[in-house]
Design an enzyme around this catalytic site. Structure first.
Site, PDB file in Angstrom:
ATOM      1  N   ASP A 185       8.611  25.586  13.676  1.00 35.92           N
ATOM      2  CA  ASP A 185       9.704  24.721  13.248  1.00 35.92           C
ATOM      3  C   ASP A 185       9.108  23.980  12.052  1.00 35.92           C
ATOM      4  O   ASP A 185       8.238  23.119  12.231  1.00 35.92           O
ATOM      5  CB  ASP A 185      10.080  23.723  14.345  1.00 35.92           C
ATOM      6  N   HIS A 186       9.518  24.339  10.851  1.00 34.66           N
ATOM      7  CA  HIS A 186       8.783  23.831   9.689  1.00 34.66           C
ATOM      8  C   HIS A 186       8.847  22.305   9.564  1.00 34.66           C
ATOM      9  O   HIS A 186       8.022  21.698   8.900  1.00 34.66           O
ATOM     10  CB  HIS A 186       9.218  24.538   8.396  1.00 34.66           C
ATOM     11  N   HIS A 248      15.250  21.283  14.372  1.00 36.94           N
ATOM     12  CA  HIS A 248      14.678  20.164  13.631  1.00 36.94           C
ATOM     13  C   HIS A 248      15.078  18.792  14.204  1.00 36.94           C
ATOM     14  O   HIS A 248      14.229  17.918  14.390  1.00 36.94           O
ATOM     15  CB  HIS A 248      15.101  20.212  12.159  1.00 36.94           C
TER      16      HIS A 248
HETATM   17  C1  BG6 Z   1      16.195  25.385   7.601  1.00 35.69           C
HETATM   18  C2  BG6 Z   1      17.666  25.658   7.685  1.00 35.69           C
HETATM   19  O1  BG6 Z   1      15.593  25.537   8.853  1.00 35.69           O
HETATM   20  O2  BG6 Z   1      15.994  24.059   7.149  1.00 35.69           O
HETATM   21  C3  BG6 Z   1      18.338  25.423   6.347  1.00 35.69           C
HETATM   22  O3  BG6 Z   1      17.863  26.989   8.079  1.00 35.69           O
HETATM   23  C4  BG6 Z   1      18.017  24.048   5.829  1.00 35.69           C
HETATM   24  O4  BG6 Z   1      19.750  25.589   6.434  1.00 35.69           O
HETATM   25  C5  BG6 Z   1      16.524  23.811   5.852  1.00 35.69           C
HETATM   26  O5  BG6 Z   1      18.505  23.946   4.501  1.00 35.69           O
HETATM   27  C6  BG6 Z   1      16.209  22.381   5.508  1.00 35.69           C
HETATM   28  O6  BG6 Z   1      14.831  22.243   5.383  1.00 35.69           O
HETATM   29  P1  BG6 Z   1      14.215  21.141   4.429  1.00 35.69           P
HETATM   30  O7  BG6 Z   1      12.745  21.262   4.645  1.00 35.69           O
HETATM   31  O8  BG6 Z   1      14.648  21.487   3.047  1.00 35.69           O
HETATM   32  O9  BG6 Z   1      14.784  19.846   4.902  1.00 35.69           O
END
Ligand code: BG6
Length: 510
Positions: A185-186, A248
């Site tokens: 989960d980045h 997230h």
């Molecule tokens: C991803 C989603 O996991 O997270 C995207 O699939 C979203 O739809 C993105 O835009 C948002 O990540 P960050 O790091 O740009 O907030």
């Protein structure tokens, strides 16, 4: 921290090695790690994909991505050549035994050259339809057999609902042990997200008030100013709840609500987080309409630029009923949080990018100041800003200078940028480094993923059983459907305006 010589030899296999994720995120992150001497001296990257491509053509393409996205700056030819000699391309069918045999031979040959066994990391940078396929082929080819050294990394979406997540987890478990599986989960790789743990548990002064006695309510906002960009095809089958909330936002909720961990052990932290998910009160089916809001953006304006409606985006059907905005009210039923609402909201095409957690404290038990002193009074609030600026803002009341007692809210700010000379690493840099170092703390365990799906199933069920007939119901560039305010106003609460770490507080959102 281990030096390049101390790190175990490593073979990093990327399925989908010619794809967008590899180009945009993985290779820039691996390059950054090489520049900070955080990859082993013996390191090999094998990019596996279906298209016909020479090693040279792949390296050239990846160099472009690295130049654009690596934090360590534009990769100079010398550094790039040094790094890219580790990359090779393997063309193959993801569903053919021959590919895995070739891969296995290649790994063995490399290990023989190094004179040592290597960690083998298999990264699924493919469409989700292959998540359940590749692990079986890997296991069949004996590539998952070394429980200590073989690892599999998988991106979201981990399933489409509880049932499919369970199925995927059990497919993974048939070839790999849980300790070998790294589910990304980045958000957990983001510096400020990790700082929530540091803030809460490395300082004695916040934890005593981090509970129902002092906290009135908590909001978690993940607002994006962008639309679905080029991902309409994927997104329309997912929607905001699956794409953002299931992973997230619930991860952020866990970090804010979890009990203190006893040690910094991966499973200890993950146990504490999963406890939160188990404590969240399931939303009853007949409560879903009162406790959730969904929306879809129509045309609008963001920062002076006209944005098209979701239904006009490429890959999106003109009558799509997929939500691009979701908001929920949840309660964590335990001693610490009983009765404290946690409001979660996320959406695309909102007025600005802002990822923030706000802890709203209760009012003082007795207001001793004269009424004229408190006209501008606002409750004390702690805001953890994750994006676009990383930092923390504590809002409290101060006496306005002058002869009279007049209270006014002021902000005390901590900004990562101002406090640290080193910029925060990109989330993938942190996460890939953890995979290489076999540290699973920031990755999701099977039970966490399933607990998150279980929590959302009533909402998914009710939403799919009663398709919305008012979409699009918010204009691009606004804070979502009107009902989003209603979710809080009923309780006398409000969504906080995004903070500006560099400037004065903005007006409250209405
Ligand atoms: C991803 C989603 O996991 O997270 C995207 O699939 C979203 O739809 C993105 O835009 C948002 O990540 P960050 O790091 O740009 O907030």
């Amino acid at each position: 921290m281990k030096t390049t010589d101390q790190l175990e030899p490593n073979i990093f296999v990327i399925f989908g090695g010619a794809g967008d994720l590899t180009w945009r995120k993985l290779m820039p992150a691996l390059f950054d790690l090489s520049q900070s001497h955080s990859i082993p001296a013996h390191f090999s990257i094998i990019a596996v994909d279906r298209v016909e491509l020479s090693d040279e053509a792949l390296r050239k393409r990846l160099h472009e991505g690295v130049k654009r996205f690596a934090r360590s700056g534009k990769a100079a030819v010398k550094e790039w050549n040094e790094f890219s000699r580790h990359i090779r391309y393997l063309q193959g069918d993801f569903k053919g035994n021959a590919t895995y045999q070739e891969l296995s031979d290649l790994c063995e040959k490399t290990e023989k050259e190094w004179g040592s066994k290597a960690q083998r990391i298999f990264y699924m940078a493919t469409p989700p339809s292959l998540f359940g396929v590749i692990p079986c082929f890997l296991a069949h080819a004996g590539l998952s057999a070394d429980r200590e050294r073989a690892r599999i990394v998988i991106e979201k979406p981990i399933g489409y609902d509880l049932e499919s997540a369970r199925k995927l987890n059990s497919t993974l478990a048939s070839g790999f042990e849980e300790s070998q599986i790294f589910r990304i989960d980045h958000y957990l790789g983001k510096e400020t997200v990790q700082n929530i743990l540091a803030f809460r548990f490395a300082n004695p002064m916040f934890e005593p008030i981090w509970n129902r006695r002092y906290v009135d309510y908590v909001t978690v906002t993940v607002a994006e100013a962008v639309g679905v960009e080029h991902r309409g095809g994927y997104y329309d089958g997912a929607g905001a709840l699956r794409d953002m909330v299931q992973n997230h936002l619930l991860q952020l909720l866990c970090l804010v609500a979890m009990e203190p961990m006893v040690s910094f052990d991966a499973d200890e932290i993950r146990n504490k987080k999963v406890d939160v998910l188990h404590a969240v009160r399931p939303i009853a089916h007949d409560e879903v309409h009162h406790s959730t809001v969904r929306g879809q953006y129509g045309t609008g304006w963001i920062g002076g630029t006209k944005v098209c409606a979701y239904r006009e985006e490429a890959g999106v059907p003109p009558d799509s009923r997929t939500e691009t905005f979701a908001a929920l009210r949840l309660f964590v039923d335990n001693w610490r949080w009983q009765g404290v609402p946690f409001y979660l909201r996320t959406g695309k095409c909102l007025p600005c990018q802002a990822t923030e957690v706000a802890i709203q404290f209760r009012a003082v038990p007795h207001q001793s100041f004269p009424i004229e002193a408190t006209l501008d009074w606002q409750p004390s609030r702690l805001i953890i800003s994750i994006q676009p600026e990383e930092g923390i803002v504590l809002r409290f009341q101060a006496k306005h200078p002058g002869p009279k007692m007049v209270l006014q809210p002021v902000d005390m700010k901590f900004s990562y940028r101002d406090s640290f000379a080193t910029p925060s690493p990109e989330a993938y840099v942190t996460l890939l480094s953890d995979v290489i170092n076999n540290d699973a703390t920031l990755f999701m365990r099977a039970d966490q993923v399933e607990a998150a799906w279980r929590l959302l199933m009533p909402v998914l069920d009710v939403w799919s059983a009663s398709p919305p007939n008012d979409f699009p119901n918010y204009a691009g560039g606004t804070w979502g459907p009107d009902a989003t305010q209603g979710l809080l106003v009923q309780q006398g609460h409000s969504w906080p305006a995004p903070v500006e770490l560099a400037g004065p507080p903005k007006e409250e959102c209405s």
